[in-house]
Enzyme design. Structure first.
Site, PDB file in Angstrom:
ATOM      1  N   LYS A   5      36.681 -39.543  -7.548  1.00 49.84           N
ATOM      2  CA  LYS A   5      36.985 -39.775  -9.164  1.00 49.84           C
ATOM      3  C   LYS A   5      38.426 -39.357  -9.267  1.00 49.84           C
ATOM      4  O   LYS A   5      39.098 -38.463  -8.561  1.00 49.84           O
ATOM      5  CB  LYS A   5      35.939 -38.539  -9.912  1.00 49.84           C
ATOM      6  CG  LYS A   5      35.003 -39.207  -9.968  1.00 49.84           C
ATOM      7  CD  LYS A   5      33.891 -38.329 -11.302  1.00 49.84           C
ATOM      8  CE  LYS A   5      32.497 -39.256 -11.735  1.00 49.84           C
ATOM      9  NZ  LYS A   5      31.524 -38.245 -12.377  1.00 49.84           N
TER      10      LYS A   5
ATOM     11  N   ARG B 248      26.191 -37.897  -5.505  1.00 51.27           N
ATOM     12  CA  ARG B 248      26.453 -39.102  -6.067  1.00 51.27           C
ATOM     13  C   ARG B 248      27.710 -39.305  -5.205  1.00 51.27           C
ATOM     14  O   ARG B 248      29.337 -38.757  -5.374  1.00 51.27           O
ATOM     15  CB  ARG B 248      26.477 -39.323  -7.248  1.00 51.27           C
ATOM     16  CG  ARG B 248      25.991 -40.977  -7.857  1.00 51.27           C
ATOM     17  CD  ARG B 248      26.869 -41.176  -9.952  1.00 51.27           C
ATOM     18  NE  ARG B 248      26.787 -42.519 -10.049  1.00 51.27           N
ATOM     19  CZ  ARG B 248      27.381 -43.188  -9.458  1.00 51.27           C
ATOM     20  NH1 ARG B 248      29.056 -42.480 -10.032  1.00 51.27           N
ATOM     21  NH2 ARG B 248      27.536 -43.998 -10.532  1.00 51.27           N
TER      22      ARG B 248
HETATM   23  N1  HH2 Z   1      29.497 -40.746 -12.806  1.00 54.65           N
HETATM   24  C1  HH2 Z   1      29.962 -41.770 -12.784  1.00 54.65           C
HETATM   25  C2  HH2 Z   1      28.502 -42.932 -12.942  1.00 54.65           C
HETATM   26  N2  HH2 Z   1      27.605 -42.583 -13.123  1.00 54.65           N
HETATM   27  N3  HH2 Z   1      25.788 -40.251 -13.416  1.00 54.65           N
HETATM   28  C3  HH2 Z   1      25.972 -39.466 -13.266  1.00 54.65           C
HETATM   29  N4  HH2 Z   1      24.413 -38.544 -12.916  1.00 54.65           N
HETATM   30  N5  HH2 Z   1      27.375 -38.676 -12.678  1.00 54.65           N
HETATM   31  C4  HH2 Z   1      28.672 -39.037 -13.013  1.00 54.65           C
HETATM   32  O1  HH2 Z   1      29.179 -38.292 -12.017  1.00 54.65           O
HETATM   33  C5  HH2 Z   1      28.525 -39.863 -13.049  1.00 54.65           C
HETATM   34  C6  HH2 Z   1      27.032 -40.651 -12.469  1.00 54.65           C
HETATM   35  C7  HH2 Z   1      31.262 -42.727 -12.456  1.00 54.65           C
HETATM   36  O2  HH2 Z   1      31.207 -44.101 -12.769  1.00 54.65           O
HETATM   37  P1  HH2 Z   1      32.573 -45.085 -12.832  1.00 54.65           P
HETATM   38  O3  HH2 Z   1      33.636 -44.159 -12.979  1.00 54.65           O
HETATM   39  O4  HH2 Z   1      31.768 -46.099 -14.345  1.00 54.65           O
HETATM   40  O5  HH2 Z   1      32.411 -45.832 -10.695  1.00 54.65           O
HETATM   41  P2  HH2 Z   1      31.173 -45.591  -9.435  1.00 54.65           P
HETATM   42  O6  HH2 Z   1      29.990 -46.344 -10.470  1.00 54.65           O
HETATM   43  O7  HH2 Z   1      31.995 -46.143  -9.290  1.00 54.65           O
HETATM   44  O8  HH2 Z   1      31.552 -44.085 -10.106  1.00 54.65           O
END
Ligand code: HH2
Length: 269
Positions: free
Chosen positions: A214, A249
Site C-alpha cells: 500500500k 492479506r
Molecule cells: N485492501 C484492498 C482491497 N481489499 N480487503 C480487506 N479486507 N482489507 C484490505 O485492506 C483491502 C481489501 C486494496 O485493494 P486494491 O488497492 O484495489 O488493490 P489490491 O487488490 O491489489 O490490494
C-alpha cells in the site's frame, strides 16, 4: 483462542487481461496461478474484480462477475478456500453459489442494501464475512480524512457493524474485522492503527490486516513502484502477526510465509 500463526490470504488479481500471459490459455494460466499460490502457502485466495484504490471508479455487476467468475471457479475446483472481494450483494451471492466461503466487503455491508441478507447466507453455509472500516467512498476517501481518535473511531465503527450483523442473525463467530489500512487514512492514521492493533482484540473477532504494497509503505520507504514493496509489506505483516492479526492479506505469499515461519520460531511458537 488466538491462532499461533496468522492465515495467509493471497491476493489473486482478476483484471480482464491478467491471464493472457505466457502463451497459456486463460483457464490453464488461472489454474496454474491458483496452484502456485497454494503451494507458496496461501490459506485463502482473495479474488476481486473492482479496484478499490484511491480514485478508482465503480464497475457494474455483470462486468465484475465476468472478471472474477473464472478465477473463483478455478480456486474452488482446486479445493481452495475462496474469498470474494466485493461490495455488491449480487456478486457475493453468485460467488457463494460458485463455492466461495468468505465475503470480503470493504464497505462492511453498507454499500448495498441486500448485503446483510447475502452475508447471512454465507454464515448459514459455514462461511465467514470480513467487515472492513473505510471512511467514505474509494473515489474520494483520501481527500483530507479526519478523526479525533482514529483507533477509537475505527474500533467503535466495527463494534457497531458487528452488532448490526448479530441483530440480523449472523453469529459473531462468522465475522472477521479489519481496520482498513489506507481506506480514508493518512500516513499518521495508518501508523496509529498499526501501533495499536492490539486494541481491536476487545471486539472478540479475528482481525484481518491488509497492508500489502500500500501507498504508506511507498511513502515510508521512497519506493514508488508498488510491485517492489514486498520488504516493507513483510515488515508490516510480521508486526501484525505479533500484535494479534489472524489473517494477513498479501500479494507476496511465498515471501510472507517464509518470514512468518521464522518469526514464529523466534517467538518460540
Ligand atoms: N485492501 C484492498 C482491497 N481489499 N480487503 C480487506 N479486507 N482489507 C484490505 O485492506 C483491502 C481489501 C486494496 O485493494 P486494491 O488497492 O484495489 O488493490 P489490491 O487488490 O491489489 O490490494
Amino acid at each position: 483462542m488466538k491462532p499461533l500463526r496468522p492465515e495467509i490470504m493471497g491476493i489473486l488479481n482478476a483484471t480482464p487481461d491478467s491471464f493472457s500471459d505466457g502463451g497459456m490459455v486463460p483457464e490453464a494460466a488461472l489454474a496454474a496461478r491458483v496452484a502456485t499460490m497454494r503451494e507458496e502457502g496461501a490459506d485463502i485466495l482473495d479474488i476481486g474484480g473492482e479496484s478499490t484504490r484511491p480514485g478508482a471508479q465503480p464497475v457494474p455487476v455483470e462486468e465484475e462477475w465476468r472478471r472474477i467468475a473464472p478465477a473463483i471457479e478455478a480456486g474452488v475446483a482446486a479445493g481452495a478456500y475462496v474469498s470474494v472481494d466485493t461490495r455488491k450483494a449480487e456478486v457475493a451471492r453468485r460467488a457463494l453459489a460458485a463455492g466461495a466461503r468468505l465475503f470480503n466487503d470493504v464497505s462492511a455491508l453498507t454499500y448495498d442494501s441486500d448485503s446483510m441478507a447475502v452475508a447471512r447466507a454465507y454464515a448459514e453455509a459455514g462461511g465467514r464475512i470480513c467487515l472492513m472500516h473505510a471512511l467514505g467512498d474509494p473515489r474520494t476517501m483520501q481527500d483530507d480524512p479526519r478523526y479525533a481518535d482514529v483507533v477509537a473511531e475505527v474500533r467503535d465503527y466495527l463494534a457497531a457493524r458487528i452488532a448490526a450483523c448479530e441483530a440480523a442473525g449472523i453469529p459473531r463467530a462468522a465475522l472477521i474485522v479489519d481496520p482498513g489500512i489506507g481506506f480514508g487514512k493518512t500516513l499518521a492514521h495508518n501508523l496509529a492503527l498499526l501501533r495499536d492493533l492490539d486494541a481491536f482484540a476487545v471486539l472478540d473477532c479475528p482481525v484481518l490486516l491488509g497492508a500489502s504494497r500500500k501507498g504508506f509503505i511507498g511513502t515510508l520507504s521512497g519506493e514508488r513502484d508498488a510491485a517492489r514493496r514486498a520488504p516493507g509489506s513483510i515488515a508490516v505483516a510480521l508486526h501484525g502477526a505479533r500484535h494479534g492479526a489472524a489473517v494477513l492479506r498479501v500479494h507476496d505469499v511465498r515471501e510472507t510465509a517464509q518470514a512468518l515461519a521464522v518469526d514464529a520460531a523466534l517467538r518460540g511458537l
